[in-house]
Scaffold this active site. Structure first.
Site, PDB file in Angstrom:
ATOM      1  N   ASP A   1       0.870  -1.169   0.000  1.00 39.03           N
ATOM      2  CA  ASP A   1       0.000   0.000   0.000  1.00 39.03           C
ATOM      3  C   ASP A   1       0.912   1.225   0.000  1.00 39.03           C
ATOM      4  O   ASP A   1       2.100   1.127   0.315  1.00 39.03           O
ATOM      5  CB  ASP A   1      -0.879  -0.043   1.257  1.00 39.03           C
TER       6      ASP A   1
ATOM      7  N   ASP B   1      -0.124   5.118   0.992  1.00 45.11           N
ATOM      8  CA  ASP B   1      -0.341   6.069   2.094  1.00 45.11           C
ATOM      9  C   ASP B   1      -0.415   5.352   3.432  1.00 45.11           C
ATOM     10  O   ASP B   1      -1.216   4.433   3.615  1.00 45.11           O
ATOM     11  CB  ASP B   1      -1.646   6.835   1.864  1.00 45.11           C
TER      12      ASP B   1
ATOM     13  N   ASP C   1      -1.537  -0.732   6.013  1.00 39.95           N
ATOM     14  CA  ASP C   1      -1.724  -0.168   7.356  1.00 39.95           C
ATOM     15  C   ASP C   1      -3.179  -0.048   7.780  1.00 39.95           C
ATOM     16  O   ASP C   1      -3.456   0.465   8.876  1.00 39.95           O
ATOM     17  CB  ASP C   1      -1.074   1.212   7.436  1.00 39.95           C
TER      18      ASP C   1
END
Length: 218
Positions: free
Chosen positions: A8, A10, A169
């Site tokens: 991922d 961001d 995250d």
């Protein structure tokens, strides 16, 4: 040993919350709304910019989303200008990526950020041609947590899902990796809590990028 790591963007590779909150608050200000704190935006992000704007508007008082369509256009225009506002890699990310490349592990990015802005972030922080594949939100590929983007990434790189690690995250990322049949890593340095990540039962939850280098050799 794993042959590919799909990341991922961001909250995983880069800390971009200042760019997201700055642009979102500029957008809200057009309608006399906001501002919203960075901490709140950490909860709003993860499912693409359309959902981000929807959540921000509702939280700010536009519960009927009267400004929604115009806000999408406004945000897109502002974000093209400000998408690199104070964006930086998390500590240890560049060293970890370098170690993976030295091991011959393929590295890829799969983000719900618009594709062109994903490229802006990756090229601006890591340079062009550093990653083996970079994909943001675009026509024809459903957003995470749909696993198709992760599956396409693995297929394009010629690697089976079982040989891939998916790293992110948020709960969206945990769902994506698990649905794609990939061993999934939740990272605690991003936008969500360890408790949220663990509730989705990823294979690993880690506190520092260097742990990925160790896991990839298992």
């Amino acid at each position: 040993m794993y042959k590919c790591c799909i990341f991922d963007l961001d909250g995983t590779l880069v800390d971009s919350i200042k760019a997201i909150s700055y642009t979102s608050n500029l957008t809200l200000s057009k309608y006399g709304l906001g501002p919203i704190s960075e901490e709140k935006y950490k909860i709003f992000v993860g499912d693409g910019y359309k959902k981000l704007i929807e959540r921000a508007l509702i939280y700010s008082g536009d519960k009927d989303l009267i400004n929604y369509e115009d806000a999408l256009i406004t945000y897109t225009e502002y974000f093209e200008i400000h998408c690199m506002h104070e964006v930086k890699p998390y500590d240890g990310i560049k060293d970890m990526l370098h170690a993976l490349k030295e091991k011959g592990v393929k590295i890829a990015v799969l983000s719900n950020k618009p594709h062109e802005r994903t490229l802006d972030n990756i090229y601006g922080v890591f340079g062009e041609d550093y990653f083996d594949m970079v994909s943001g939100e675009k026509e024809g590929v459903r957003r995470k947590p749909d696993p198709i983007g992760a599956i396409i990434t693995a297929e394009t790189l010629g690697i089976s899902p079982k040989e891939c690690l998916y790293i992110g995250d948020t709960s969206t990322d945990m769902e994506t990796g698990i649905k794609a049949g990939m061993d999934t890593i939740g990272v605690t340095w991003g936008f969500r809590t360890r408790e949220e990540l663990e509730s989705y039962s990823p294979k690993y939850v880690i506190d520092h990028p260097s742990e990925i280098t160790k896991i990839v050799s298992l």
